[in-house]
Design an enzyme around this catalytic site. Structure first.
Site, PDB file in Angstrom:
ATOM      1  N   ASP A  88     -13.894  -1.441   3.156  1.00 51.16           N
ATOM      2  CA  ASP A  88     -14.650  -0.641   2.213  1.00 51.16           C
ATOM      3  C   ASP A  88     -16.067  -1.216   2.155  1.00 51.16           C
ATOM      4  O   ASP A  88     -16.288  -2.376   2.474  1.00 51.16           O
ATOM      5  CB  ASP A  88     -13.968  -0.631   0.843  1.00 51.16           C
ATOM      6  CG  ASP A  88     -14.534   0.465  -0.045  1.00 51.16           C
ATOM      7  OD1 ASP A  88     -15.335   1.276   0.455  1.00 51.16           O
ATOM      8  OD2 ASP A  88     -14.185   0.510  -1.233  1.00 51.16           O
ATOM      9  N   GLY A  91     -19.357   0.287  -1.987  1.00 51.45           N
ATOM     10  CA  GLY A  91     -19.668   1.445  -2.834  1.00 51.45           C
ATOM     11  C   GLY A  91     -18.804   1.469  -4.087  1.00 51.45           C
ATOM     12  O   GLY A  91     -19.274   1.818  -5.166  1.00 51.45           O
ATOM     13  N   GLY A 211     -14.628   8.472  -5.294  1.00 49.53           N
ATOM     14  CA  GLY A 211     -14.961   8.854  -6.658  1.00 49.53           C
ATOM     15  C   GLY A 211     -13.809   9.481  -7.419  1.00 49.53           C
ATOM     16  O   GLY A 211     -14.001  10.156  -8.426  1.00 49.53           O
ATOM     17  N   ASP A 261      -5.184   4.089   0.371  1.00 48.25           N
ATOM     18  CA  ASP A 261      -5.155   2.646   0.134  1.00 48.25           C
ATOM     19  C   ASP A 261      -5.067   2.439  -1.359  1.00 48.25           C
ATOM     20  O   ASP A 261      -5.521   3.278  -2.140  1.00 48.25           O
ATOM     21  CB  ASP A 261      -6.456   1.980   0.619  1.00 48.25           C
ATOM     22  CG  ASP A 261      -7.572   2.182  -0.382  1.00 48.25           C
ATOM     23  OD1 ASP A 261      -8.128   3.289  -0.421  1.00 48.25           O
ATOM     24  OD2 ASP A 261      -7.862   1.269  -1.173  1.00 48.25           O
ATOM     25  N   CYS A 299      16.581   1.322  -0.505  1.00 50.77           N
ATOM     26  CA  CYS A 299      15.509   0.711   0.284  1.00 50.77           C
ATOM     27  C   CYS A 299      16.093  -0.163   1.396  1.00 50.77           C
ATOM     28  O   CYS A 299      17.071  -0.880   1.193  1.00 50.77           O
ATOM     29  CB  CYS A 299      14.623  -0.126  -0.632  1.00 50.77           C
ATOM     30  SG  CYS A 299      13.312  -1.023   0.226  1.00 50.77           S
ATOM     31  N   CYS A 301      14.502  -2.661   2.943  1.00 45.98           N
ATOM     32  CA  CYS A 301      13.714  -3.881   3.159  1.00 45.98           C
ATOM     33  C   CYS A 301      14.575  -5.129   3.021  1.00 45.98           C
ATOM     34  O   CYS A 301      15.661  -5.102   2.450  1.00 45.98           O
ATOM     35  CB  CYS A 301      12.504  -3.917   2.228  1.00 45.98           C
ATOM     36  SG  CYS A 301      12.758  -4.712   0.636  1.00 45.98           S
ATOM     37  N   CYS A 304      15.526  -6.182  -0.618  1.00 46.60           N
ATOM     38  CA  CYS A 304      16.627  -5.420  -1.215  1.00 46.60           C
ATOM     39  C   CYS A 304      17.967  -5.739  -0.547  1.00 46.60           C
ATOM     40  O   CYS A 304      19.020  -5.635  -1.180  1.00 46.60           O
ATOM     41  CB  CYS A 304      16.322  -3.923  -1.148  1.00 46.60           C
ATOM     42  SG  CYS A 304      14.991  -3.452  -2.277  1.00 46.60           S
ATOM     43  N   HIS A 330       8.519  -5.805  -1.242  1.00 42.00           N
ATOM     44  CA  HIS A 330       9.311  -4.585  -1.442  1.00 42.00           C
ATOM     45  C   HIS A 330       8.424  -3.385  -1.742  1.00 42.00           C
ATOM     46  O   HIS A 330       8.614  -2.303  -1.175  1.00 42.00           O
ATOM     47  CB  HIS A 330      10.336  -4.770  -2.573  1.00 42.00           C
ATOM     48  CG  HIS A 330      10.802  -3.464  -3.123  1.00 42.00           C
ATOM     49  ND1 HIS A 330      11.757  -2.698  -2.490  1.00 42.00           N
ATOM     50  CD2 HIS A 330      10.368  -2.739  -4.192  1.00 42.00           C
ATOM     51  CE1 HIS A 330      11.913  -1.558  -3.166  1.00 42.00           C
ATOM     52  NE2 HIS A 330      11.080  -1.563  -4.192  1.00 42.00           N
TER      53      HIS A 330
END
Ligand SMILES: [Zn+2]
Length: 361
Positions: A88, A91, A211, A261, A299, A301, A304, A330
């Site tokens: 980024d 801004g 914005g 993001d 999940c 992952c 989990c 997670h």
């Protein structure tokens, strides 16, 4: 640099071709403001299927600074991440550090939040910084306004944002860094349309909608994202900045957005807030002290698969450093997996059913 492979309604499935590899879209990008996604190693990010991470120009400029990152051989080597990086521009800090900056037609002067020193940011030097550290996607310096704002403030922000985008386009040097412009204009559809039109004329390889997520309601955000996305070229990637809850991601994919993001999943991870497909809950709640279910039974992952809510609740209460790490992992995994499923459903023509199932949950 962008291939649009399928659409279903407004939802889009594509591939972004970047210097450090391809990114399948729609995709969620975890935020590593200071060249680290808080609490997670690059290996863990890969395991959690993060395809690209964010870093922040303003923060890296102040610390560690350009000289250190250049001496390290670029940002990828410095942070030991070999997949794409988007930075980024600073801004957003025009908005978030309002009391520490002076804005004029030429750029922004910030007073460092670390040591009070003054730093001058211009469209040209912000681009040069991002190109020098070797990121895959650089963002133009823009003017992000806090909402609600007066018409005069919004007009001026759009005027400066276009002017700075033009200057950025003229200053581009590095082929391997793709530069994205940022559409501003608050919640005013005409101003958004003007901002989009002026930036599209400059022919950037990608466009962000900035914005938003700055004080407006969810419905206002969705309406603006949808009407702005319609005005952006179909063959270029669209990035909605600062969005990162399950509900917002699903709604934004439905508006025709490709990239997102947000610090949300890692911030929640540090604060004991678990994100799941069926909603969010706080592990500090007494109900979880003896709850031996995984954080999210649906999940896949490794957190989990291995740990219980009761164990995580205990770690958070005992202020153990493993707690924020596990929950951040997670939460990030949940969003990358959500986007993977979204991609599959768009290709299969099942997006609408997929979206409705989430909205019901
Ligand atoms: Zn999980």
């Amino acid at each position: 640099m962008f291939t649009l492979t399928a659409t279903d309604g407004n939802a889009r499935r594509g591939t972004l071709h970047l210097a450090h590899g391809d990114v399948e879209t729609p995709c969620f990008m975890p935020v590593g403001t200071a060249a680290t996604v808080k609490g997670l190693t690059p290996g863990e990010l890969r395991e959690a299927h993060a395809q690209i991470v964010l870093a922040n120009t303003y923060h890296l400029w102040l610390r560690p600074g350009l000289a250190t990152i250049e001496a390290a051989g670029g940002l990828h080597r410095f942070m030991a991440w070999d997949r794409p990086i988007l930075t980024d521009s600073g801004g957003f800090q025009v908005f978030s550090l309002e009391s520490r900056r002076k804005l004029d037609a030429g750029g922004v002067t910030f007073r460092s939040h670390i040591d009070g020193s003054e730093h001058r940011f211009t469209p040209e030097n912000v681009l040069a910084f991002q190109e020098s550290i070797g990121v895959d996607v650089a963002m133009v310096l823009d003017v992000c306004v806090k909402l609600p704002a007066s018409q005069a403030q919004l007009d001026e922000a759009v005027r400066l944002t276009t002017d700075w985008a033009r200057r950025t386009r003229a200053a581009q040097r590095a082929e391997r860094t793709a530069v994205f412009a940022i559409v501003q204009g608050g919640l005013d559809p005409e101003l958004r349309a003007r901002s989009a039109r002026e930036l599209v004329e400059l022919d950037f390889p990608g466009y962000a909608i900035g914005g938003l997520s700055v004080g407006e309601t969810r419905d206002e955000m969705y309406a603006t994202a949808r009407s702005t996305a319609e005005r952006l070229p179909a063959h270029k990637p669209r990035y909605l900045m600062g969005v990162g809850t399950v509900r917002d991601l699903i709604a934004a994919v439905d508006c025709g957005i490709d990239m997102f993001d947000c610090v949300y999943p890692t911030r929640c991870g540090r604060n004991g807030r678990a994100m799941t497909r069926a909603g969010e809950f706080n592990l500090f709640n007494a109900a979880f002290v003896n709850d031996f279910a995984p954080v999210d039974a649906t999940c896949g992952c490794s957190v989990c698969a291995t740990f219980t809510r009761a164990y995580l609740a205990h770690l958070f209460r005992a202020k153990e450093m493993l707690a924020p790490r596990l929950l951040s992992y997670h939460n990030v995994y949940l969003l990358t997996e959500l986007m993977r499923e979204a991609r599959e459903s768009i290709v299969a023509g099942g997006w609408s059913a997929f979206r409705q199932e989430f909205m019901r949950a």
